[in-house]
Scaffold this active site. Structure first.
Site, mmCIF file in Angstrom:
data_model
loop_
_atom_site.group_PDB
_atom_site.id
_atom_site.type_symbol
_atom_site.label_atom_id
_atom_site.label_comp_id
_atom_site.label_asym_id
_atom_site.label_seq_id
_atom_site.Cartn_x
_atom_site.Cartn_y
_atom_site.Cartn_z
ATOM 1 N N ASN A 110 0.909 -1.137 0.016
ATOM 2 C CA ASN A 110 0.006 0.160 -0.058
ATOM 3 C C ASN A 110 0.935 1.224 0.054
ATOM 4 O O ASN A 110 2.022 1.404 0.595
ATOM 5 C CB ASN A 110 -0.904 -0.060 1.157
ATOM 6 C CG ASN A 110 -0.387 0.741 2.447
ATOM 7 O OD1 ASN A 110 -0.590 2.041 2.441
ATOM 8 N ND2 ASN A 110 -0.061 -0.032 3.327
ATOM 9 N N PHE A 114 -2.042 7.818 4.395
ATOM 10 C CA PHE A 114 -2.912 8.580 5.642
ATOM 11 C C PHE A 114 -4.167 9.137 5.104
ATOM 12 O O PHE A 114 -4.472 10.280 5.525
ATOM 13 C CB PHE A 114 -2.055 9.523 6.513
ATOM 14 C CG PHE A 114 -1.039 9.042 7.192
ATOM 15 C CD1 PHE A 114 -0.894 7.376 7.546
ATOM 16 C CD2 PHE A 114 -0.101 9.762 8.326
ATOM 17 C CE1 PHE A 114 -0.082 6.975 8.436
ATOM 18 C CE2 PHE A 114 0.633 9.328 9.103
ATOM 19 C CZ PHE A 114 0.790 7.713 9.186
ATOM 20 N N SER A 173 4.799 4.757 9.217
ATOM 21 C CA SER A 173 4.559 4.722 7.783
ATOM 22 C C SER A 173 5.477 5.211 6.776
ATOM 23 O O SER A 173 6.060 6.296 6.852
ATOM 24 C CB SER A 173 3.010 5.430 7.343
ATOM 25 O OG SER A 173 2.979 5.590 6.399
ATOM 26 N N ASN A 175 4.664 5.978 3.784
ATOM 27 C CA ASN A 175 4.121 6.629 2.582
ATOM 28 C C ASN A 175 4.073 8.203 2.771
ATOM 29 O O ASN A 175 3.331 8.792 2.139
ATOM 30 C CB ASN A 175 2.743 5.895 2.547
ATOM 31 C CG ASN A 175 2.894 4.509 1.950
ATOM 32 O OD1 ASN A 175 3.774 3.973 1.093
ATOM 33 N ND2 ASN A 175 2.073 3.509 2.739
ATOM 34 N N THR A 176 4.289 8.626 3.959
ATOM 35 C CA THR A 176 4.392 9.903 4.269
ATOM 36 C C THR A 176 5.895 10.302 4.497
ATOM 37 O O THR A 176 6.382 9.995 5.316
ATOM 38 C CB THR A 176 3.707 10.458 5.609
ATOM 39 O OG1 THR A 176 2.289 10.040 5.560
ATOM 40 C CG2 THR A 176 3.856 11.752 5.920
ATOM 41 N N LYS A 211 4.457 2.860 17.517
ATOM 42 C CA LYS A 211 4.552 1.975 16.545
ATOM 43 C C LYS A 211 5.635 2.163 15.545
ATOM 44 O O LYS A 211 5.851 3.424 14.993
ATOM 45 C CB LYS A 211 3.123 1.983 15.365
ATOM 46 C CG LYS A 211 2.958 0.832 14.431
ATOM 47 C CD LYS A 211 1.665 0.750 13.852
ATOM 48 C CE LYS A 211 1.683 -0.503 13.011
ATOM 49 N NZ LYS A 211 0.367 -0.615 12.358
ATOM 50 N N ASN A 240 5.412 -1.690 11.547
ATOM 51 C CA ASN A 240 4.668 -1.523 10.454
ATOM 52 C C ASN A 240 5.111 -2.208 9.159
ATOM 53 O O ASN A 240 5.819 -3.141 9.097
ATOM 54 C CB ASN A 240 4.844 0.103 10.276
ATOM 55 C CG ASN A 240 3.755 0.740 9.705
ATOM 56 O OD1 ASN A 240 3.001 0.325 8.826
ATOM 57 N ND2 ASN A 240 3.378 1.879 10.432
#
Length: 349
Positions: A110, A114, A173, A175-176, A211, A240
């Site tokens: 993915n 967010f 994450s 993805n940021t 996390k 994660n």
């Protein structure tokens, strides 16, 4: 009924991954989810950082980003549900397509970024379920375009305090852009110091977890543990999604950008969990996540040091009946090895 719902999962797999997820949420909100809440395995009841869980199998963040179906997932048999990630302001996330099933590898990639409706919507939904049974956590993050990401986490904690049973600070994450930089020693100390200061000004108590990413470099385990203990965090969620692409991946979509989750993450995230267990030495509660798709894998996380576990990606392949199967198998494994509880088994490998 699990078979009916697993058949529905098979139908949903005919759609692209994000459309299927949206349809699944719609079905759950309409009341079509499985009902397994009242099944109880006595040896699975446990404690997690002061929380009482009917079982240690949690739903990982990402499934219910906007706190829409927490009660439906508790009814499906989860011992706790983590909603989010939620950010102070709504944001659309990255362009679609951004969610991919790797069927051949039983994995998911993915790069959602967010995507969520923002903390006001999230808070309203949590407030509406106040007083209902079940442990529900809030996973909080920072907006992509934020000028002060530490302030975003503090704002999330303050806005949602009293509405969730526990909180997760998501700095892992992939993805940021730049978010994982908060895991560095100085940045992490600043963030957790701000979180601790904000918590001190709030009424009541709630566990706060950090996390972490599976893609850590040498020395980061010890740094993260030291900072978490110094600022009285309750525990860690390990781990994660990963940016790594194991050589074992065979699916044609294996090179899509984003975080990889699912079966390939099981071995590396469990090794990392064991490292955190050794470094924490009982000072932090650990939640193991990454690659769990069976009772045996949940048990491996617990034996490596987890007090509880979370899953998500395996639901895309196994359907919601997976939760009951994992619980039943885990209960039998504990019994077979002579453990009376999850706490006895935790860290026993």
């Amino acid at each position: 009924m699990a078979g009916v719902h697993d058949l529905a999962t098979a139908v949903l797999r005919r759609f692209d991954a994000e459309t299927a997820h949206g349809l699944a949420l719609a079905g759950l909100k309409a009341g079509f989810g499985p009902r397994n809440r009242h099944t109880f395995e006595p040896n699975l009841a446990t404690r997690l950082a002061g929380l009482t869980l009917v079982n240690p199998i949690g739903l990982a963040a990402g499934f219910d980003k906007n706190a829409e179906v927490a009660d439906a997932m508790l009814s499906a048999g989860f011992g706790f549900v983590e909603c989010g990630t939620t950010t102070p302001r709504p944001q659309p996330g990255n362009p679609r397509p951004r969610l991919f099933r790797l069927r051949a590898d039983r994995a998911v990639i993915n790069r959602l970024g967010f995507n969520n409706a923002g903390q006001e919507v999230f808070a309203t939904r949590l407030a509406a379920r106040r007083g209902r049974p079940g442990v529900v956590g809030a996973n909080i993050g920072a907006n992509k375009d934020s000028e002060d990401r530490v302030a975003d986490y503090v704002a999330g904690l303050r806005r949602l305090w009293g509405l969730a049973d526990y909180f997760t600070i998501n700095i892992s994450s992939p993805n940021t852009p730049g978010l994982r930089d908060l895991q560095g020693e100085g940045a992490l100390d600043d963030l957790l110091g701000a979180i601790a200061e904000a918590r001190a000004g709030l009424n009541g108590k709630a566990p706060i977890f950090l996390k972490v990413a599976p893609d850590l470099i040498a020395g980061q385990v010890e740094t993260i543990v030291a900072a978490s203990v110094a600022h009285a965090m309750s525990g860690l969620i390990v781990a994660n999604t990963t940016l790594a692409r194991p050589a074992s991946l065979t699916d044609a979509r294996r090179d899509e950008a984003g975080g990889l989750s699912g079966a390939p993450l099981m071995a590396p995230s469990t090794r990392l969990l064991a490292e955190f267990h050794a470094a924490a030495a009982g000072r932090l509660a650990l939640i193991g996540v990454g690659g769990i798709g069976s009772g045996a894998e949940a048990y491996a996380k617990i034996r490596a040091g987890a007090a509880a576990v979370q899953l998500y990606s395996a639901l895309a392949f196994e359907g919601p009946g997976l939760v009951a199967r994992v619980r039943a198998d885990l209960a039998l494994r504990l019994q077979a090895d002579g453990f009376a509880s999850i706490a006895e088994a935790s860290g026993s490998r």
